[in-house]
Design a protein around this motif. Structure first.
Motif, PDB file in Angstrom:
ATOM      1  N   UNK A  60     -30.714 -26.042 -44.522  1.00  0.00           N
ATOM      2  CA  UNK A  60     -29.637 -26.182 -45.503  1.00  0.00           C
ATOM      3  C   UNK A  60     -28.935 -24.844 -45.733  1.00  0.00           C
ATOM      4  N   UNK A  61     -29.719 -23.776 -45.856  1.00  0.00           N
ATOM      5  CA  UNK A  61     -29.128 -22.445 -46.050  1.00  0.00           C
ATOM      6  C   UNK A  61     -28.307 -22.045 -44.826  1.00  0.00           C
ATOM      7  N   UNK A  62     -28.789 -22.364 -43.639  1.00  0.00           N
ATOM      8  CA  UNK A  62     -28.059 -22.021 -42.417  1.00  0.00           C
ATOM      9  C   UNK A  62     -26.749 -22.790 -42.304  1.00  0.00           C
ATOM     10  N   UNK A  63     -26.716 -24.002 -42.832  1.00  0.00           N
ATOM     11  CA  UNK A  63     -25.466 -24.758 -42.828  1.00  0.00           C
ATOM     12  C   UNK A  63     -24.424 -24.041 -43.667  1.00  0.00           C
ATOM     13  N   UNK A  64     -24.864 -23.505 -44.793  1.00  0.00           N
ATOM     14  CA  UNK A  64     -23.963 -22.689 -45.621  1.00  0.00           C
ATOM     15  C   UNK A  64     -23.496 -21.453 -44.870  1.00  0.00           C
ATOM     16  N   UNK A  97     -21.561 -25.651 -36.743  1.00  0.00           N
ATOM     17  CA  UNK A  97     -21.411 -26.306 -38.040  1.00  0.00           C
ATOM     18  C   UNK A  97     -21.345 -27.820 -37.873  1.00  0.00           C
ATOM     19  N   UNK A  98     -20.576 -28.271 -36.895  1.00  0.00           N
ATOM     20  CA  UNK A  98     -20.448 -29.712 -36.650  1.00  0.00           C
ATOM     21  C   UNK A  98     -21.818 -30.331 -36.365  1.00  0.00           C
ATOM     22  N   UNK A  99     -22.605 -29.649 -35.527  1.00  0.00           N
ATOM     23  CA  UNK A  99     -23.936 -30.150 -35.181  1.00  0.00           C
ATOM     24  C   UNK A  99     -24.831 -30.222 -36.413  1.00  0.00           C
ATOM     25  N   UNK A 100     -24.772 -29.216 -37.257  1.00  0.00           N
ATOM     26  CA  UNK A 100     -25.602 -29.207 -38.475  1.00  0.00           C
ATOM     27  C   UNK A 100     -25.190 -30.339 -39.430  1.00  0.00           C
ATOM     28  N   UNK A 127     -17.236 -33.928 -43.426  1.00  0.00           N
ATOM     29  CA  UNK A 127     -16.990 -34.583 -42.138  1.00  0.00           C
ATOM     30  C   UNK A 127     -15.506 -34.828 -41.924  1.00  0.00           C
ATOM     31  N   UNK A 128     -14.787 -35.212 -42.962  1.00  0.00           N
ATOM     32  CA  UNK A 128     -13.341 -35.442 -42.834  1.00  0.00           C
ATOM     33  C   UNK A 128     -12.624 -34.152 -42.445  1.00  0.00           C
ATOM     34  N   UNK A 129     -13.039 -33.026 -43.027  1.00  0.00           N
ATOM     35  CA  UNK A 129     -12.440 -31.735 -42.667  1.00  0.00           C
ATOM     36  C   UNK A 129     -12.716 -31.421 -41.196  1.00  0.00           C
ATOM     37  N   UNK A 130     -13.949 -31.646 -40.760  1.00  0.00           N
ATOM     38  CA  UNK A 130     -14.302 -31.360 -39.363  1.00  0.00           C
ATOM     39  C   UNK A 130     -13.526 -32.268 -38.410  1.00  0.00           C
TER      40      UNK A 130
END
Length: 196
Positions: A60-64, A97-100, A127-130
């Motif tokens: 979760x921290x890495x996603x940030x 980021x997309x993968x996470x 997801x909408x932003x990506x």
């Protein structure tokens, strides 16, 4: 008289055998019960070992970190000395980021998180932003470089969404770890009482 003496020890020995057998059955039943509690305690300890709450919180921290890295890569693209390297960095950060986000949206380990509060809505907005950025990310370098000023603000809007997901996840997984520890402590207490 001698016959009575002969009968009494025989009756007494039957009673001793019956008592011994009963005692043996009680010890065997207690041993089986202790063994079953020991298996339960071992199972719960194994679950604690494989809970991976630390790695989940790290994820979760890495996603940030990844969304902030994407934001920085987009802002650095304007003044990049090597535009090809800058666009490659943006694509790499976007892909990570997309993968996470896909793991958060579909991973079995995050099902409880998705069901918690507004997390589903936060994930949908990220997801909408990506999804909106994919055509520009996959476009030629010149198109991506020209679109960076439009993508950057959209990524900035998604940063608080990812932050909310991360904070809720840390809270949820910490509660789950506490529950697991309490269950193990209770199982070990029962086992200790039985052994005593």
């Amino acid at each position: 008289m001698t016959t009575g003496w002969a009968i009494r020890p025989q009756g007494l020995s039957r009673g001793v055998y019956a008592l011994s057998a009963l005692f043996g059955l009680a010890v065997a039943a207690l041993a089986v019960t202790i063994w079953m509690f020991q298996i339960d305690a071992r199972r719960q300890i194994d679950q604690l070992g494989t809970a991976n709450s630390d790695s989940t919180q790290w994820f979760l921290a890495q996603t940030e970190v990844e969304i902030l890295s994407l934001q920085r890569a987009l802002s650095e693209m304007e003044d990049a000395a090597d535009p090809a390297a800058a666009t490659a960095a943006v694509r790499r950060r976007f892909d990570i980021l997309y993968s996470r986000v896909q793991t958060l949206r579909h991973g079995e380990g995050f099902a409880a998180l998705r069901a918690s509060g507004d997390i589903g809505a936060h994930l949908a907005r990220v997801q909408a932003m990506l999804d909106a950025a994919i055509p520009l990310i996959d476009a030629p370098d010149a198109v991506l470089a020209a679109a960076a000023p439009r993508i950057g603000p959209q990524v900035a809007l998604a940063v608080p969404e990812v932050r909310s997901i991360s904070l809720e996840g840390v809270r949820l997984f910490a509660q789950d770890s506490d529950r697991r520890r309490e269950a193990v402590a209770a199982a070990l207490t029962r086992l200790s009482l039985l052994v005593v």
